[in-house]
Design a protein around this motif. Sequence first.
Motif, short mmCIF file in Angstrom:
data_model
loop_
_atom_site.label_atom_id
_atom_site.label_comp_id
_atom_site.label_asym_id
_atom_site.label_seq_id
_atom_site.Cartn_x
_atom_site.Cartn_y
_atom_site.Cartn_z
N GLU A 197 -7.26 -0.13 2.75
CA GLU A 197 -7.17 1.02 3.65
C GLU A 197 -5.73 1.13 4.16
O GLU A 197 -5.21 0.19 4.77
N HIS A 198 -5.12 2.26 3.89
CA HIS A 198 -3.70 2.46 4.21
C HIS A 198 -3.58 3.03 5.62
O HIS A 198 -3.62 4.25 5.82
N LEU B 278 0.82 -1.22 0.00
CA LEU B 278 0.00 0.00 0.00
C LEU B 278 0.85 1.26 0.00
O LEU B 278 0.32 2.36 -0.17
N GLN C 190 -2.53 10.42 -1.90
CA GLN C 190 -3.25 10.32 -0.63
C GLN C 190 -4.74 10.64 -0.75
O GLN C 190 -5.56 10.05 -0.04
N LYS D 219 -7.37 7.95 -1.05
CA LYS D 219 -7.49 7.14 0.17
C LYS D 219 -8.53 7.76 1.10
O LYS D 219 -9.25 7.04 1.81
#
Length: 614
Positions: A233-234, A202, A256, A259
Amino acid sequence: MRVCLLVVLAAHLAAAASPIAPLPRGAVELLPGPLRARFQANRDYLLSLPDHRLLFAYYKEAVIKIPTGVQPLGGWEAPQIDLRGHFLGHFLSAGARIYAATGDPEMKAKCDRIVAELARCQRANGNGYVGSVPEKVLGVLESGRHSDVWAPYYTLHKTLMGLYEMWRLAGSEQALHVIEGMAGYIEKRLAALPEPVMRKSLEVEHGGMAELFWDLHSATGQERYRPLARKFEHAAILEPLARGEDALSGLHANTQIPKIHGAFRAYEITGEPRYRAIAENFFRMVAERRSYATGGNSAREFWGDAGKLHDTLGESNQETCTSYNMMVLARMLFTATGDVRYADFHERNLYNGILSAHNPEDSQFCYFTPMKTGLSKTFGRPLDSFWCCYGTGVQALAELPAAIYFEDARGLYVNLFVPSRAAWKNGDVSLTQETGFPEESSTRLSLRLKRPLRFALRMRVPFWAREGAKVTVNGAPFNAEAAAGSYLTLEREWKDGDRVEARLPMSLWTEPLPGAPEKVSVLYGPLVLAGLAFSETVLKGDPKAPATWLAEAPVAERVPGPRVPKQTNWLPEYIDWPRPPLPTWRTKSGPPMQFVPLYLVQTQPYGLYFEVRP
């Protein structure tokens, strides 16, 4: 009913007793004006792209014979580029949005052909896989050799996103079938992957995979998609945000933002407040601490320290993808909160981020918006660019009708000032908006109703309307406070033929560069003004009072809007509208310089921040 019987409510937060949603696609029609012209130019550009060239990389990976004479597209679609094929997903997304808004049969037919060819590629692969990059690249990613890959899941996400929107917005059951096959492929692959390996992978950009699987879970009701969403999901990014910690410095910006889209979809579906906190904290850290006067962010695609943008001005500011994706997040947060700040942010980025990065004469896009004085925009070429920002650019323009009006259980929101017509309540209410915005600072609403109906009509009073709004209802002055940065709520029993007019005074104002308060950008309403200049110039005046150093130029020097060629007869009147040119300004003293709206600047060198001394 007398005007005085209206109930008026103005607040920083619109009362959101029930969920807020954009009006259904197809319920809003763009009327002749500059946004419809851009929408049309975007549609025509998409239709001009040859099917087989768009599909070239997919044919190659499926070992399907490519028709004789067909060449790959250039730029980021070239065979040697690891992101090749990414644009096709954006294309399908934009095409689906255009069809859903207009019913355009030509666009639907083209997108359906492409979906059918992707299904053909999937059958040829034989294992559910459909992609434009080799499957072995996923193995390289999983082995931990991150420097040997670019962003394979990012590229695959674009394909899946386009197919998802073709199913949801254009009714393609074949698109859903292809998604299900590919989801099965990913599910099987990830099931064999140890959790630490997945967590490590990820770190490589993977687009909106979490959002996609949350969308599929919500739309299909299939529980199998929920754990897939969770896998993408990071935590290394999301957990600090959940705690309110700003750990964004040094990160690649556009990696980002999707996300966070996924986190917000998780909030909408699960109701877990942690996910909403992630989205709200992130938005504040970017929009309030790392953004320029345009509303855009990033330098050389990365974020620096919060509140310190003084050393970031250069040729690679404001990646267009980040503007679009932050607008998507702002709309998400608006539907949850009704907070007018998110609508204001959306408008600021629309003009200074998306329209500024689009050349409507040939519908090409910029990758960056330079902010160092003396530089100019670089637009791509129709068949030889296809940067990531081409993809988000075509999506953003295709989304224009969906960003104007919203609804909740109480009534309607008017968020953007755009010539348009909205059908509401299954056609019982029709609202037509007539405006020359931003060339004029007013808008007029007229209502047609089959029967009298009581509802709340909320008009956004933007933060830049420093004097508030002046409103008339059926021609009678309406005396109520409508402060800047609020919604003016008119709640009454509306009748057929009712009219509302709002004047939203636009004026010059400045915003300092974070970290360098002596440098300011000047705006007119929501429009950032570009000073046409080849080099840095110090201006004389009060940096907080632009009227001390700028004077409105004569009418003869005003800037007309760009001309858009008539390319089809699909909307034959789309370019023909009478519009006054926008005002421009010039310096009162020192080196002569003209200031014009950034979104109308195309090839001229310019600057956005200037040092102003008393």
